[in-house]
Enzyme design. Structure first.
Site, PDB file in Angstrom:
ATOM      1  N   SER A   1      37.405  -3.419 -26.937  1.00 11.68           N
ATOM      2  CA  SER A   1      37.598  -2.445 -25.860  1.00 11.68           C
ATOM      3  C   SER A   1      36.322  -1.630 -25.756  1.00 11.68           C
ATOM      4  CB  SER A   1      38.770  -1.518 -26.187  1.00 11.68           C
ATOM      5  OG  SER A   1      38.838  -0.437 -25.286  1.00 11.68           O
TER       6      SER A   1
ATOM      7  N   ASN B   1      36.738   1.500 -24.508  1.00 14.17           N
ATOM      8  CA  ASN B   1      37.330   2.822 -24.357  1.00 14.17           C
ATOM      9  C   ASN B   1      36.805   3.725 -25.476  1.00 14.17           C
ATOM     10  OD1 ASN B   1      39.203   5.034 -24.766  1.00 14.17           O
ATOM     11  ND2 ASN B   1      40.601   3.982 -23.372  1.00 14.17           N
TER      12      ASN B   1
ATOM     13  N   LYS C   1      39.490   5.518 -27.694  1.00 13.74           N
ATOM     14  CA  LYS C   1      40.083   4.619 -28.694  1.00 13.74           C
ATOM     15  C   LYS C   1      39.091   4.376 -29.824  1.00 13.74           C
ATOM     16  CE  LYS C   1      43.297   1.912 -25.890  1.00 13.74           C
ATOM     17  NZ  LYS C   1      43.679   0.566 -25.445  1.00 13.74           N
TER      18      LYS C   1
ATOM     19  N   ASP D   1      46.942  -2.917 -28.192  1.00 13.55           N
ATOM     20  CA  ASP D   1      47.589  -2.822 -26.900  1.00 13.55           C
ATOM     21  C   ASP D   1      48.613  -1.720 -27.069  1.00 13.55           C
ATOM     22  OD1 ASP D   1      47.712  -3.770 -24.185  1.00 13.55           O
ATOM     23  OD2 ASP D   1      49.734  -4.450 -24.645  1.00 13.55           O
ATOM     24  N   SER D   2      48.569  -0.792 -26.170  1.00 16.15           N
ATOM     25  CA  SER D   2      49.455   0.347 -26.320  1.00 16.15           C
ATOM     26  C   SER D   2      49.989   0.757 -24.964  1.00 16.15           C
ATOM     27  CB  SER D   2      48.722   1.509 -26.993  1.00 16.15           C
ATOM     28  OG  SER D   2      47.503   1.763 -26.336  1.00 16.15           O
TER      29      SER D   2
ATOM     30  N   GLY E   1      45.371   8.749 -20.458  1.00 16.55           N
ATOM     31  CA  GLY E   1      46.617   8.074 -20.088  1.00 16.55           C
ATOM     32  C   GLY E   1      47.709   9.069 -19.728  1.00 16.55           C
ATOM     33  N   TYR E   2      48.840   8.910 -20.358  1.00 17.12           N
ATOM     34  CA  TYR E   2      50.009   9.743 -20.064  1.00 17.12           C
ATOM     35  C   TYR E   2      50.066  11.005 -20.943  1.00 17.12           C
ATOM     36  CZ  TYR E   2      51.570   5.550 -17.621  1.00 17.12           C
ATOM     37  OH  TYR E   2      51.654   4.465 -16.777  1.00 17.12           O
TER      38      TYR E   2
ATOM     39  N   HIS F   1      51.052   7.349 -32.027  1.00 11.82           N
ATOM     40  CA  HIS F   1      51.336   5.928 -32.199  1.00 11.82           C
ATOM     41  C   HIS F   1      50.123   5.193 -32.745  1.00 11.82           C
ATOM     42  CE1 HIS F   1      49.559   6.767 -28.357  1.00 11.82           C
ATOM     43  NE2 HIS F   1      49.416   5.490 -28.024  1.00 11.82           N
ATOM     44  N   ARG F   2      48.938   5.476 -32.191  1.00 10.91           N
ATOM     45  CA  ARG F   2      47.725   4.798 -32.644  1.00 10.91           C
ATOM     46  C   ARG F   2      47.354   5.275 -34.053  1.00 10.91           C
ATOM     47  NH1 ARG F   2      45.090   5.445 -28.491  1.00 10.91           N
ATOM     48  NH2 ARG F   2      45.757   3.501 -27.548  1.00 10.91           N
TER      49      ARG F   2
END
Length: 193
Positions: free
Chosen positions: A7, A9, A12, A70-71, A152-153, A177-178
């Site tokens: 990625s 990003n 990330k 992938d998230s 993101g969200y 989560h990550r």
């Protein structure tokens, strides 16, 4: 030891570097090494499947150990949507995705706005070894954006009444989560290397 992140990003990349660097792992993007990765089609129906597609392609293209994640966000009221389609939920950018999510949850009371972030990480080595981990973080979807941190969200995702958009990177790493998936990855890598 360099690991390729499948990625570009930067957020990330930062999260992965913060959590994996104590193991002596230097997470880099292919661009940082002057390598161009081909775009892959993420057509799996699970986060784990999409992470594996990306990691395998990056490892084959670079011959470096490759990490891919992938998230996405799963909203219970929406039957788990946007799920694996989180990044392309609206067909637009993060702002458009957040707008669509708010639209779909219009009039839904807080107690029915439960949601969770998922992060599946796949790490593949040139010799074929593979590690797969998953992390989750449970919360609610707010009624409006709050904060400017994360991506993101994050401005809509509430944990303990506070949007991820207001968490510092370090605070978020501890519960996200990550962060949860990366700690599990770090524990498995520590046994392996």
């Amino acid at each position: 030891m360099d690991f390729i992140l499948a990625s570009n990003n930067k957020k990330k990349l930062g999260e992965m570097q913060r959590i994996l660097s104590p193991l002596g792992i230097n997470v880099v993007t292919a661009n940082m090494l002057g390598i161009k990765l081909e775009e892959v089609v993420e057509d799996a129906d699970t986060f784990e499947g999409n992470a594996r597609i990306k990691a395998l392609a990056a490892c084959k293209a670079t011959n470096y150990p490759a990490i891919a994640d992938d998230s996405g966000l799963c909203v219970d009221y929406l039957g788990g949507a946007p799920g694996v389609y989180s990044a392309r939920f609206s067909g637009g950018d993060d702002e458009d995705n957040n707008d669509l999510l708010l639209e779909k949850l219009e009039g839904v009371p807080m107690e029915k706005r439960t949601a969770y972030y998922v992060c599946a990480i796949c790490c593949i080595f040139p010799d074929g070894k593979e590690i797969n981990v998953r992390g989750e973080c449970h919360g609610y979807i707010g009624f409006e954006r709050d904060g400017h941190e994360g991506f993101g969200y994050d401005p809509l995702f509430l944990v303990d009444g506070r949007a991820f958009g207001r968490y510092t990177a370090e605070e978020k790493d501890k519960i996200s989560h990550r962060g949860n998936a990366l700690r599990e990855l770090a524990a498995q890598l520590e046994k392996l290397i």
